[in-house]
Design a protein around this motif. Structure first.
Motif, PDB file in Angstrom:
ATOM      1  N   ALA A 116     -30.530  32.119   8.594  1.00 29.15           N
ATOM      2  CA  ALA A 116     -30.151  31.420   7.357  1.00 29.15           C
ATOM      3  C   ALA A 116     -29.571  30.047   7.703  1.00 29.15           C
ATOM      4  O   ALA A 116     -29.840  29.050   7.016  1.00 29.15           O
ATOM      5  N   LEU A 117     -28.811  29.993   8.790  1.00 26.17           N
ATOM      6  CA  LEU A 117     -28.252  28.697   9.210  1.00 26.17           C
ATOM      7  C   LEU A 117     -29.372  27.747   9.636  1.00 26.17           C
ATOM      8  O   LEU A 117     -29.355  26.556   9.315  1.00 26.17           O
ATOM      9  N   ALA A 118     -30.370  28.315  10.330  1.00 29.27           N
ATOM     10  CA  ALA A 118     -31.492  27.473  10.780  1.00 29.27           C
ATOM     11  C   ALA A 118     -32.262  26.920   9.567  1.00 29.27           C
ATOM     12  O   ALA A 118     -32.659  25.746   9.541  1.00 29.27           O
ATOM     13  N   ILE A 119     -32.420  27.759   8.531  1.00 30.71           N
ATOM     14  CA  ILE A 119     -33.124  27.289   7.319  1.00 30.71           C
ATOM     15  C   ILE A 119     -32.297  26.218   6.617  1.00 30.71           C
ATOM     16  O   ILE A 119     -32.809  25.190   6.182  1.00 30.71           O
ATOM     17  N   MET A 120     -31.001  26.464   6.568  1.00 33.75           N
ATOM     18  CA  MET A 120     -30.112  25.473   5.929  1.00 33.75           C
ATOM     19  C   MET A 120     -30.270  24.127   6.639  1.00 33.75           C
ATOM     20  O   MET A 120     -30.313  23.079   5.997  1.00 33.75           O
ATOM     21  N   LYS A 121     -30.365  24.186   7.946  1.00 39.56           N
ATOM     22  CA  LYS A 121     -30.536  22.947   8.726  1.00 39.56           C
ATOM     23  C   LYS A 121     -31.836  22.236   8.322  1.00 39.56           C
ATOM     24  O   LYS A 121     -31.856  21.024   8.145  1.00 39.56           O
ATOM     25  N   ASP A 122     -32.891  23.010   8.133  1.00 42.24           N
ATOM     26  CA  ASP A 122     -34.156  22.419   7.674  1.00 42.24           C
ATOM     27  C   ASP A 122     -34.010  21.783   6.295  1.00 42.24           C
ATOM     28  O   ASP A 122     -34.514  20.687   6.041  1.00 42.24           O
TER      29      ASP A 122
END
Ligand code: GAL
Length: 415
Positions: A228-234
């Motif tokens: 979820a953090l990686a998606i938020m970064k995107d």
């Protein structure tokens, strides 16, 4: 003559006391941008029935109660409560005010009115403690929604709302390439970044696991949360560069002004867009954040009765009014929320709100963290700070570790 003057003075004095006595102080954070309009409509309705009661609007500005909650807590702990106040259903009510013994039970109000069964049982459960109800739910907001500008959607060739992250990110990219902000963010008040993150977390965990976190039946140490953090970064690649200077209303307004394609926000943004003159389905569209189609992230505003309310009788009149279909059907179409009463008049609600009503009764209900339902304030605040730093640093590993510490500190499962 002297006696007459004294009697007159006593009458005038008593009258002024009576006038000051006949007041009703309502505390909230609804001060503008679509929110105040709903509150004022409730005040008007109250005055229709009780024209002699002077309403003191003690609203403190700042979305999601950023500033209001601290002011309220100081007042409550200092023995200076308002007559009634806005509080989210769930932990924000029970943990902060009910368990410390600061509220009066009000089950009797709903029983006297014969409407206890006119609210969803699950909602009554989260405004209750040890079998007593402590606040009246006035609405149900949905947090996991994306609102978008239909004109820009057409320009980027979006013929169907995205249901996956890959599709959504592709549209954000297309919008950006045409010179628009992909997704508007306004995190001047930090809560909005957690608002976005909690729904991405819901998307990655799925509603069942997300709900299990709060019951201690699932662990925070889950790759889905890291993802979820990686998606938020995107997603953050597509936000406006001035996001930290803007409020949630400013961000929603970027969509209205044709500067941003989308805004991920609770549906109070729907209320705001309507007060700006936009029509749902004509000027703006919406969809559940990708991956959260089967979930309804719930935010419910409620009002309760503090112990030692200065104008208790008027507070009871206010609470009784909020529990009626009439009040709920006046307030919610303006506010961008659906009624908490299950027997409200659906025809009074626009197409967005009818969509939300349908989903509310068919999807898995998940409590919001930042809007006070899922977890105690200590957890929500610490997580909000961590996510806010994440927005700047974008360090997935570090923030994931922080989330585990915060969860552990608050007694949640992290093994
Ligand atoms: C939420 C509240 C909504 C809306 C929003 C933005 O916490 O439940 O009614 O006011 O904040 O301020």
């Amino acid at each position: 003559m002297k006696r007459f003057v004294i009697v007159l003075a006593v009458i005038i004095f008593s009258f002024s006391i009576f006038a000051a006595e006949n007041a009703l102080e309502i505390f909230s954070w609804w001060t503008g941008g679509g929110e105040e309009e709903g509150l004022l409509a409730l005040f008007d309705l109250f005055h229709k029935y009780y024209p002699d009661v002077e309403i003191i609007n003690a609203a403190v500005a700042g979305g999601a109660g950023t500033n209001a909650k601290a002011v309220l807590k100081t007042r409550m702990l200092g023995g200076n409560p308002p007559d009634s106040f806005q509080v989210h259903a769930g932990m924000e009510l029970t943990d902060t005010y009910v368990i410390p013994g600061l509220m009066e039970p009000i089950t009797w109000i709903l029983k006297d009115m014969g409407v206890l069964d006119k609210f969803p049982k699950d909602l009554i459960d989260i405004v209750s403690y040890k079998g007593e109800v402590y606040s009246i739910p006035v609405n149900v907001h949905r947090a996991n929604v994306v609102f978008y500008n239909k004109k820009i959607a057409k320009e980027i060739g979006m013929t169907k709302e995205p249901t996956t992250w890959a599709e959504f990110l592709m549209y954000l990219d297309k919008a950006q390439k045409l010179g628009y902000t992909g997704i508007a963010l306004g995190d001047k008040n930090k809560w909005t970044s957690l608002h976005l993150f909690e729904s991405i977390m819901l998307s990655e965990l799925g509603p069942e696991k997300y709900n299990k976190l709060w019951k201690g039946e699932a662990s925070f140490n889950d790759p889905a949360i890291k993802n979820a953090l990686a998606i938020m970064k995107d997603v953050l690649k597509y936000v406006n560069s001035d996001h930290s200077a803007l409020t949630w209303q400013d961000a929603t307004r970027l969509v209205f002004e044709g500067k941003a394609f989308a805004n991920m926000m609770g549906d109070w943004a729907e209320g705001y867009l309507k007060t700006l003159g936009w029509k749902p389905g004509v000027d703006f569209g919406w969809f559940a954040l990708p991956g959260t189609q089967n979930a309804f992230m719930l935010v419910s505003d409620t009002f309760g009765l503090p112990k030692n309310a200065p104008h208790r009788e008027n507070a009871i009149k206010w609470l009784k009014l909020l529990a009626t279909v009439e009040a709920q059907d006046i307030f919610n179409p303006i506010k961008g929320s659906i009624p908490a009463r299950i027997d409200a008049d659906k025809s009074k609600y626009d197409i967005y709100l009818q969509w939300s009503m349908k989903d509310f009764s068919t999807k898995t209900i998940c409590p919001s963290i930042i809007h006070g339902s899922a977890a105690p304030e200590s957890f929500a605040t610490a997580l909000m700070d961590a996510i806010n730093i994440f927005v700047t640093e974008q360090n997935v590993d570090k923030t994931f570790k922080e989330i585990l510490w915060i969860a552990d500190d608050n007694g949640y499962v992290t093994d």
